[in-house]
Design a protein around this motif. Structure first.
Motif, mmCIF file in Angstrom:
data_model
loop_
_atom_site.group_PDB
_atom_site.id
_atom_site.type_symbol
_atom_site.label_atom_id
_atom_site.label_comp_id
_atom_site.label_asym_id
_atom_site.label_seq_id
_atom_site.Cartn_x
_atom_site.Cartn_y
_atom_site.Cartn_z
ATOM 1 N N SER A 1 74.941 31.294 84.683
ATOM 2 C CA SER A 1 75.119 29.849 84.722
ATOM 3 C C SER A 1 74.693 29.285 83.375
ATOM 4 O O SER A 1 73.771 29.807 82.737
ATOM 5 N N GLN B 1 74.487 24.379 89.370
ATOM 6 C CA GLN B 1 75.502 25.090 90.131
ATOM 7 C C GLN B 1 75.591 26.528 89.659
ATOM 8 O O GLN B 1 75.822 26.782 88.473
ATOM 9 N N ALA C 1 78.417 28.215 87.126
ATOM 10 C CA ALA C 1 79.182 27.166 86.451
ATOM 11 C C ALA C 1 78.658 26.916 85.045
ATOM 12 O O ALA C 1 77.550 27.319 84.691
ATOM 13 N N SER D 1 77.782 23.659 83.029
ATOM 14 C CA SER D 1 77.559 22.235 83.237
ATOM 15 C C SER D 1 77.196 21.578 81.907
ATOM 16 O O SER D 1 76.300 22.050 81.205
ATOM 17 N N PRO E 1 85.341 16.436 85.612
ATOM 18 C CA PRO E 1 84.063 15.861 86.042
ATOM 19 C C PRO E 1 83.518 16.572 87.276
ATOM 20 O O PRO E 1 84.267 16.930 88.185
ATOM 21 N N LEU E 2 82.215 16.764 87.296
ATOM 22 C CA LEU E 2 81.530 17.331 88.455
ATOM 23 C C LEU E 2 80.743 16.273 89.213
ATOM 24 O O LEU E 2 80.021 16.593 90.157
ATOM 25 N N GLY E 3 80.872 15.018 88.785
ATOM 26 C CA GLY E 3 80.139 13.950 89.450
ATOM 27 C C GLY E 3 78.826 13.652 88.741
ATOM 28 O O GLY E 3 78.601 14.051 87.598
ATOM 29 N N SER F 1 74.523 13.738 88.982
ATOM 30 C CA SER F 1 73.454 14.502 89.632
ATOM 31 C C SER F 1 72.096 13.975 89.207
ATOM 32 O O SER F 1 71.919 13.483 88.088
ATOM 33 N N VAL G 1 77.935 14.814 84.861
ATOM 34 C CA VAL G 1 78.057 16.246 84.574
ATOM 35 C C VAL G 1 79.537 16.604 84.504
ATOM 36 O O VAL G 1 80.334 16.179 85.348
ATOM 37 N N TRP G 2 79.892 17.388 83.499
ATOM 38 C CA TRP G 2 81.274 17.857 83.313
ATOM 39 C C TRP G 2 81.279 19.367 83.150
ATOM 40 O O TRP G 2 80.274 19.970 82.760
ATOM 41 N N THR G 3 82.421 19.965 83.434
ATOM 42 C CA THR G 3 82.580 21.406 83.219
ATOM 43 C C THR G 3 83.884 21.655 82.464
ATOM 44 O O THR G 3 84.877 20.945 82.692
ATOM 45 N N ARG H 1 87.430 23.135 81.536
ATOM 46 C CA ARG H 1 88.520 23.718 82.322
ATOM 47 C C ARG H 1 89.176 24.872 81.596
ATOM 48 O O ARG H 1 89.572 25.841 82.177
#
Length: 211
Positions: A58, A96, A99, A101, A118-120, A122, A133-135, A137
Motif C-alpha cells: 500500500s 486502503q 491501494a 492513496s 477520487p476515493l472520497g 477520509s 483522497v485520490w488514486t 488510474r
C-alpha cells in the motif's frame, strides 16, 4: 525503481507489521518541477514490481513543504526530514490495503502525467479535518514522452547552437570554435521546461554527446 525516478530512499524499516519504505522527492540538490508526478509514478512502478515477487503493498503520496537538515548534538547527529507531508503520506498508506492513496496537492501536481479517480474524503488521524483522497488510474508518462514537442522551436534551436559550439561542430559554417557555454532555462512551473530539456537531451544523445 527509486533511482529511475530520481527519488531518495530515506528509510527502510523492517518490523513485525511488515516492511516500510520512506522515499523523498525534492531533496536538495536534486529537485524537479514534476516531483509530485514522479512520486505517483514511483508508487505505480514499485507496486507492480513487488507484485511480481508476491508482495502486497500500500502507498501514500503527499506533497508539501518539509524541513530537511541536521538534527542532534555534538555527540550524535543525523540528517532528517520532518513535516506534515511525511505524516500525511504514512496515514494515507494505511487507509486502503493494496491501494495508492494521494492527497489533493499531489493530484493537482501530477494530473498532467497521471489520471486520477477520487476515493472520497477520509478522516486522517493526526492531520486535522477530513482530507480528499485520490488514486491513480493509469500512468501515461511513456506515452507523453513520445508526443512531439510544439511551441519551443526557438528555445530548442538556441540550445542546439550552443551544443555545436561547445562540441566544435558548428554545422552551418563548419567552424571549430569550441566555446564553453552556459544556458539558463527559467520560467514558471508548468510551461514546459522539463519537456524542452528532455527534447534537447535526446538530440544531444543522438549526436553522440554524453548527457
Amino acid at each position: 525503481v527509486v533511482g529511475q525516478q530520481e527519488g531518495y530512499l530515506q528509510q527502510l524499516e523492517i518490523a513485525d507489521k511488515g516492511i516500510k519504505l520512506l522515499v523523498l522527492f525534492g531533496v536538495p540538490p536534486v529537485a524537479h518541477s514534476d516531483d509530485p508526478a514522479r512520486g505517483v509514478l514511483l508508487a505505480i512502478d514499485l507496486r507492480a514490481a513487488l507484485r511480481t515477487i508476491g508482495y502486497r503493498s500500500s502507498f501514500g503520496v503527499a506533497t508539501g513543504l518539509a524541513f530537511s537538515g541536521l538534527t542532534g548534538n555534538d555527540v550524535f547527529r543525523t540528517w532528517t526530514v520532518l513535516g506534515m507531508p511525511l505524516n500525511l503520506a504514512a496515514r494515507l498508506a494505511g487507509l486502503q490495503g493494496g491501494a495508492i492513496s494521494c492527497d489533493e496537492a499531489t493530484m493537482r501536481g501530477a494530473r498532467g502525467a497521471v489520471d486520477f479517480a477520487p476515493l472520497g474524503r477520509s478522516q486522517v488521524r493526526g492531520v486535522g479535518p477530513v482530507v480528499g483522497v485520490w488514486t491513480p488510474r493509469r500512468h501515461d508518462h511513456t506515452e507523453a514522452a513520445s508526443v512531439p514537442m510544439h511551441g519551443r522551436e526557438i528555445e530548442l534551436a538556441a540550445l542546439i547552437k550552443t551544443l555545436y559550439a561547445a562540441a566544435n561542430r558548428d554545422r552551418g559554417a563548419g567552424k571549430a570554435d569550441g566555446l564553453a557555454s552556459l544556458v539558463l532555462v527559467e520560467g514558471e512551473p508548468g510551461i514546459g521546461k522539463s519537456r524542452l530539456l528532455a527534447e534537447f537531451s535526446e538530440h544531444a544523445s543522438d549526436e553522440g554527446v554524453l548527457v
